[in-house]
Scaffold this active site. Sequence first.
Site, PDB file in Angstrom:
ATOM      1  N   TRP A 274     -11.897  -2.224  -7.933  1.00 14.59           N
ATOM      2  CA  TRP A 274     -12.811  -1.775  -8.763  1.00 14.59           C
ATOM      3  C   TRP A 274     -13.586  -0.369  -8.632  1.00 14.59           C
ATOM      4  O   TRP A 274     -13.807   0.795  -9.516  1.00 14.59           O
ATOM      5  CB  TRP A 274     -13.579  -2.648  -9.335  1.00 14.59           C
ATOM      6  CG  TRP A 274     -13.445  -3.792  -9.831  1.00 14.59           C
ATOM      7  CD1 TRP A 274     -13.504  -5.404  -8.348  1.00 14.59           C
ATOM      8  CD2 TRP A 274     -12.746  -4.823 -10.800  1.00 14.59           C
ATOM      9  NE1 TRP A 274     -12.830  -6.197  -9.352  1.00 14.59           N
ATOM     10  CE2 TRP A 274     -12.593  -6.042 -10.636  1.00 14.59           C
ATOM     11  CE3 TRP A 274     -12.617  -3.915 -11.899  1.00 14.59           C
ATOM     12  CZ2 TRP A 274     -11.668  -6.915 -12.092  1.00 14.59           C
ATOM     13  CZ3 TRP A 274     -11.355  -4.776 -13.217  1.00 14.59           C
ATOM     14  CH2 TRP A 274     -11.564  -6.161 -13.043  1.00 14.59           C
TER      15      TRP A 274
ATOM     16  N   ASP B 259       1.032  -1.125  -0.061  1.00  5.04           N
ATOM     17  CA  ASP B 259       0.233  -0.104   0.350  1.00  5.04           C
ATOM     18  C   ASP B 259       1.155   1.157   0.159  1.00  5.04           C
ATOM     19  O   ASP B 259       1.586   1.289   0.406  1.00  5.04           O
ATOM     20  CB  ASP B 259      -1.172  -0.343   1.325  1.00  5.04           C
ATOM     21  CG  ASP B 259      -2.020   1.214   1.037  1.00  5.04           C
ATOM     22  OD1 ASP B 259      -2.853   1.564  -0.521  1.00  5.04           O
ATOM     23  OD2 ASP B 259      -2.752   1.642   2.206  1.00  5.04           O
TER      24      ASP B 259
ATOM     25  N   HIS C 192       2.302   3.437  -8.922  1.00  4.37           N
ATOM     26  CA  HIS C 192       1.275   2.027  -9.361  1.00  4.37           C
ATOM     27  C   HIS C 192       3.083   1.536 -10.135  1.00  4.37           C
ATOM     28  O   HIS C 192       4.208   0.407 -10.220  1.00  4.37           O
ATOM     29  CB  HIS C 192       0.418   1.761 -10.206  1.00  4.37           C
ATOM     30  CG  HIS C 192      -0.722   2.466  -9.597  1.00  4.37           C
ATOM     31  ND1 HIS C 192      -0.901   1.767  -8.029  1.00  4.37           N
ATOM     32  CD2 HIS C 192      -1.594   3.056  -9.492  1.00  4.37           C
ATOM     33  CE1 HIS C 192      -2.229   2.041  -6.902  1.00  4.37           C
ATOM     34  NE2 HIS C 192      -2.510   2.900  -8.717  1.00  4.37           N
TER      35      HIS C 192
ATOM     36  N   ARG D 294       2.115  -4.695   6.034  1.00  6.55           N
ATOM     37  CA  ARG D 294       1.436  -3.968   5.359  1.00  6.55           C
ATOM     38  C   ARG D 294       2.186  -2.896   5.530  1.00  6.55           C
ATOM     39  O   ARG D 294       2.508  -1.704   6.384  1.00  6.55           O
ATOM     40  CB  ARG D 294       0.043  -3.715   5.833  1.00  6.55           C
ATOM     41  CG  ARG D 294      -0.286  -2.408   5.263  1.00  6.55           C
ATOM     42  CD  ARG D 294      -2.010  -1.951   5.453  1.00  6.55           C
ATOM     43  NE  ARG D 294      -2.928  -1.029   4.604  1.00  6.55           N
ATOM     44  CZ  ARG D 294      -4.134  -1.192   3.618  1.00  6.55           C
ATOM     45  NH1 ARG D 294      -4.798  -2.535   4.222  1.00  6.55           N
ATOM     46  NH2 ARG D 294      -4.310  -0.560   3.177  1.00  6.55           N
TER      47      ARG D 294
ATOM     48  N   SER E 149      -7.921  -4.553   5.800  1.00  8.11           N
ATOM     49  CA  SER E 149      -8.604  -4.229   3.723  1.00  8.11           C
ATOM     50  C   SER E 149      -8.747  -6.123   3.376  1.00  8.11           C
ATOM     51  O   SER E 149      -8.668  -5.578   1.869  1.00  8.11           O
ATOM     52  CB  SER E 149      -7.402  -3.174   3.590  1.00  8.11           C
ATOM     53  OG  SER E 149      -8.098  -2.548   4.019  1.00  8.11           O
TER      54      SER E 149
ATOM     55  N   LEU F 186      10.171 -20.957  -4.934  1.00  9.00           N
ATOM     56  CA  LEU F 186       9.707 -19.485  -3.930  1.00  9.00           C
ATOM     57  C   LEU F 186       8.316 -19.938  -4.965  1.00  9.00           C
ATOM     58  O   LEU F 186       8.070 -20.176  -5.938  1.00  9.00           O
ATOM     59  CB  LEU F 186      10.112 -18.349  -4.942  1.00  9.00           C
ATOM     60  CG  LEU F 186       9.263 -17.224  -4.593  1.00  9.00           C
ATOM     61  CD1 LEU F 186       9.552 -17.496  -2.475  1.00  9.00           C
ATOM     62  CD2 LEU F 186       9.461 -16.058  -4.206  1.00  9.00           C
TER      63      LEU F 186
ATOM     64  N   ASN G 278       1.109   3.072  -3.085  1.00 13.74           N
ATOM     65  CA  ASN G 278       1.768   4.042  -4.384  1.00 13.74           C
ATOM     66  C   ASN G 278       1.081   5.059  -4.783  1.00 13.74           C
ATOM     67  O   ASN G 278       1.634   6.103  -4.986  1.00 13.74           O
ATOM     68  CB  ASN G 278       1.138   3.198  -5.658  1.00 13.74           C
ATOM     69  CG  ASN G 278       1.921   1.133  -5.342  1.00 13.74           C
ATOM     70  OD1 ASN G 278       2.512   1.385  -4.481  1.00 13.74           O
ATOM     71  ND2 ASN G 278       1.274   0.659  -6.347  1.00 13.74           N
TER      72      ASN G 278
HETATM   73  C1  IPE Z   1      -5.483  -2.689  -0.242  1.00 12.42           C
HETATM   74  O1  IPE Z   1      -5.040  -1.754  -0.171  1.00 12.42           O
HETATM   75  C2  IPE Z   1      -5.310  -3.868  -1.495  1.00 12.42           C
HETATM   76  C3  IPE Z   1      -4.104  -3.498  -2.193  1.00 12.42           C
HETATM   77  C4  IPE Z   1      -2.806  -2.764  -2.055  1.00 12.42           C
HETATM   78  C5  IPE Z   1      -4.367  -4.269  -2.692  1.00 12.42           C
HETATM   79  P1  IPE Z   1      -6.499  -0.200  -0.312  1.00 12.42           P
HETATM   80  O2  IPE Z   1      -5.494   0.929  -0.980  1.00 12.42           O
HETATM   81  O3  IPE Z   1      -7.011  -0.363  -0.945  1.00 12.42           O
HETATM   82  O4  IPE Z   1      -6.910  -1.027   0.773  1.00 12.42           O
HETATM   83  P2  IPE Z   1      -7.549   0.575   1.780  1.00 12.42           P
HETATM   84  O5  IPE Z   1      -8.920   0.980   0.800  1.00 12.42           O
HETATM   85  O6  IPE Z   1      -7.038   1.697   2.225  1.00 12.42           O
HETATM   86  O7  IPE Z   1      -8.172  -0.441   2.961  1.00 12.42           O
HETATM   87  C1  IPE Z   2      -2.051   0.390  -2.959  1.00 10.71           C
HETATM   88  O1  IPE Z   2      -0.925   1.550  -3.149  1.00 10.71           O
HETATM   89  C2  IPE Z   2      -1.592  -0.499  -4.868  1.00 10.71           C
HETATM   90  C3  IPE Z   2      -3.288  -0.759  -4.639  1.00 10.71           C
HETATM   91  C4  IPE Z   2      -4.343  -0.372  -3.875  1.00 10.71           C
HETATM   92  C5  IPE Z   2      -3.706  -1.478  -6.279  1.00 10.71           C
HETATM   93  P1  IPE Z   2      -2.520   2.303  -3.441  1.00 10.71           P
HETATM   94  O2  IPE Z   2      -2.588   2.658  -4.766  1.00 10.71           O
HETATM   95  O3  IPE Z   2      -3.869   2.365  -2.394  1.00 10.71           O
HETATM   96  O4  IPE Z   2      -1.682   4.600  -3.145  1.00 10.71           O
HETATM   97  P2  IPE Z   2      -2.465   4.314  -1.538  1.00 10.71           P
HETATM   98  O5  IPE Z   2      -2.826   4.211  -0.633  1.00 10.71           O
HETATM   99  O6  IPE Z   2      -3.399   5.511  -2.234  1.00 10.71           O
HETATM  100  O7  IPE Z   2      -1.495   5.789  -1.520  1.00 10.71           O
HETATM  101 MG    MG Z   3      -4.112   2.235  -0.400  1.00 12.13          MG
END
Ligand code: IPE
Ligand code: IPE
Ligand code: MG
Length: 239
Positions: free
Chosen positions: A65, A16, A33, A174, A182, A127, A18
């Site tokens: 989505w 999380d 990403h 995380r 999540s 792995l 990105n």
């Molecule tokens: C969790 O991150 C899902 C992934 C890393 C793919 P999210 O960014 O979607 O989670 P929330 O919405 O902050 O809980």
């Molecule tokens: C995690 O990073 C990647 C995905 C959920 C695909 P985020 O895109 O959720 O990054 P933040 O949480 O908005 O910074």
């Molecule tokens: Mg996120």
Amino acid sequence: MKPLTTIPKHLAVVMDGNGRWAQKRFLPRVAGHKQGVEAVRNLIRVAGESGVTCLTVFAFSSENWKRPEEEVTFLMELFFKALREEVEKLHTNGVRFRAVGDTTALSSETQSLINEAQALTRGNSNLTLNVAVNYGGRWDIEQAVAKAAAAGRSAAFAEYLSFADQPDPDLFIRTGGERRISNFLLWQLAYTELYFTETLWPDFGEPDFKAALAWFAERERRFGKTGDQVRETTQKVSA
Ligand code: IPE
Ligand code: IPE
Ligand code: MG
């Protein structure tokens, strides 16, 4: 050096942060990403070198989505491209690739690529890399209930879940500062050690990984027993 038993066999990662990584640099979220893929590539290497035998990374959740359409499209294309470009290298390095989640919602090209990658790498044993894509812990439990009912529940419930043939995660990481699951591995995280770091996913490198491993090595895993019971068994084993 720490004894090898303190290395997690199965590591599960919520990658999380990105979007925030990119926004901090005044870049569009998708730039984060893209950079995040580099961090995954690096993690696969260092995890394998450290003795982790199973790595599960959360790439796209059932709930993702709901993001803006351009971001969803970008993420889907990024997954497709990464798969197309990395599979040969994964195979050369003895990595068994698995996509976990409801892949029927992905494009037919992506589904074909997944099938090819899984078939190609099936026999590898250095792995196991599980990429959770369109995955949700609740989805997994729901599909397992449906499968179990259809099969007249002829096996233990866990046999119907997506990770039936794999050990439960020992360590969960995380990044990005949030302290939540999540909808990741709801069933399988029952006794997993949970590690949270402020580091944003694209910045997560070997020093962060080593810090998480060091933290994990200090945990006493009791699985419902008392600390005395656990230490007694450990002493017997190492005697
Ligand atoms: C969790 O991150 C899902 C992934 C890393 C793919 P999210 O960014 O979607 O989670 P929330 O919405 O902050 O809980
Ligand atoms: C995690 O990073 C990647 C995905 C959920 C695909 P985020 O895109 O959720 O990054 P933040 O949480 O908005 O910074
Ligand atoms: Mg996120």
